[in-house]
Design an enzyme around this catalytic site. Structure first.
Site, PDB file in Angstrom:
ATOM      1  N   ASP A  19      26.877  47.386  34.443  1.00 40.49           N
ATOM      2  CA  ASP A  19      25.671  48.374  34.135  1.00 40.49           C
ATOM      3  C   ASP A  19      26.147  49.171  33.092  1.00 40.49           C
ATOM      4  OD1 ASP A  19      24.866  47.394  36.507  1.00 40.49           O
ATOM      5  OD2 ASP A  19      24.661  49.437  37.693  1.00 40.49           O
ATOM      6  N   LYS A  61      16.256  48.956  38.786  1.00 40.99           N
ATOM      7  CA  LYS A  61      17.336  49.545  39.706  1.00 40.99           C
ATOM      8  C   LYS A  61      16.981  50.832  39.639  1.00 40.99           C
ATOM      9  CE  LYS A  61      22.119  50.134  40.558  1.00 40.99           C
ATOM     10  NZ  LYS A  61      23.705  49.926  40.272  1.00 40.99           N
ATOM     11  N   LYS A  91      17.539  50.056  34.631  1.00 39.68           N
ATOM     12  CA  LYS A  91      18.153  51.229  35.614  1.00 39.68           C
ATOM     13  C   LYS A  91      17.931  52.562  35.540  1.00 39.68           C
ATOM     14  CE  LYS A  91      22.308  52.617  37.662  1.00 39.68           C
ATOM     15  NZ  LYS A  91      23.891  52.072  37.719  1.00 39.68           N
TER      16      LYS A  91
END
Length: 269
Positions: free
Chosen positions: A138, A229, A200
């Site tokens: 991430d 996400k 995300k």
């Protein structure tokens, strides 16, 4: 709506140095990309809080997290069947050892939480995290470059981390609380064009977290080819379901146990 092809230049590929002993053999290369589900989740399949577990990234990113804290998070993830455990790159080796043999995957964050590191530094951190056991990355987008409309740099930054992380998937953290609607659209488009597997919402360390409105916009931009996400402020099963209904198919939370057991957490992330 901005289209990825209109704003994303072709990114060059960064040379990846040979892997050390115990990592991916250089002769074999990274192999085919590891596939992850990116499509929407049908809310009708989620009858209880426990049904949310396979969509949760159980998260511990506090810099003061101790070894005992990390062991606890990893054991909780094994017990409840969370999708992943998401930690800082320095902690991923420990978590990976605890999760070995389970279905839960270790994640490391890269360029966290500011996203302002050099692209080469982010790529190096991603490679080292994978060598330590991370199986998803991430990364935080370069917010300053995005706001400066330096889209070539934003695309290159993401593409370098994607290349360094192969064959494992990369999620791009936009930090949506800091972006205009146009910047969110362009950030999603650039992430998709650069080969990211997910976009995300948030780090959980800024002024705001995930909102259903942002999740819906992100899903509209990336379609089903890229996952979404929702992270930051997801503290209950009700919060989680709102994000799923908006289009999220992964949830980042430190309140994961509360979510799947019908409680509400006061945790910040």
């Amino acid at each position: 709506m901005a289209e990825a092809d209109d704003i994303a230049p072709r990114a060059g590929k960064e040379d990846v140095p040979p892997a050390p002993s115990g990592a991916l053999p250089e002769s074999e290369g990274p192999g085919p990309s590891v596939k992850v589900s990116t499509a929407r989740v049908s809310p009708g399949t989620l009858r209880t809080g426990a049904d949310l577990a396979p969509y949760i990234d159980h998260t511990l990113l506090k810099p003061e997290a101790s070894r005992d804290d990390l062991l606890k998070v990893a054991e909780e993830a094994r017990k409840h069947g969370f999708a992943t455990v998401c930690v800082n790159s320095a902690n991923v080796a420990l978590v990976a050892r605890v999760l070995a043999g389970s279905k839960t995957v270790p994640i490391a964050v890269v360029g966290f939480p500011l996203g302002a590191a050099l692209s080469s530094a982010k790529a190096f951190e991603a490679r080292e995290a994978i060598r330590a056991g991370a199986r998803e990355i991430d990364m935080v987008i370069n917010l300053g470059a995005l706001k400066s409309r330096d889209y070539a740099l934003v695309h290159q930054d993401i593409a370098h981390v994607v290349e360094a992380s192969r064959p494992y998937p990369v999620k791009v953290i936009l930090e949506t609380s800091q972006l205009t609607r146009e910047e969110k659209i362009i950030g999603c488009s650039l992430a998709k064009a650069a080969g990211a597997a997910f976009v995300k919402t948030s780090t959980g360390f800024s002024s705001g977290g995930a909102t259903a409105e942002d999740v819906a916009l992100m899903r509209e931009v990336v379609g089903d080819d890229v996952g979404v996400k929702a992270s930051g402020g997801v503290r209950s099963a009700e919060d989680a379901m709102k994000m799923i209904q908006a289009g999220a198919n992964r949830l980042g939370a430190s309140a994961s146990v509360a979510i799947v057991t019908g409680q509400t957490s006061t945790a910040k992330y």
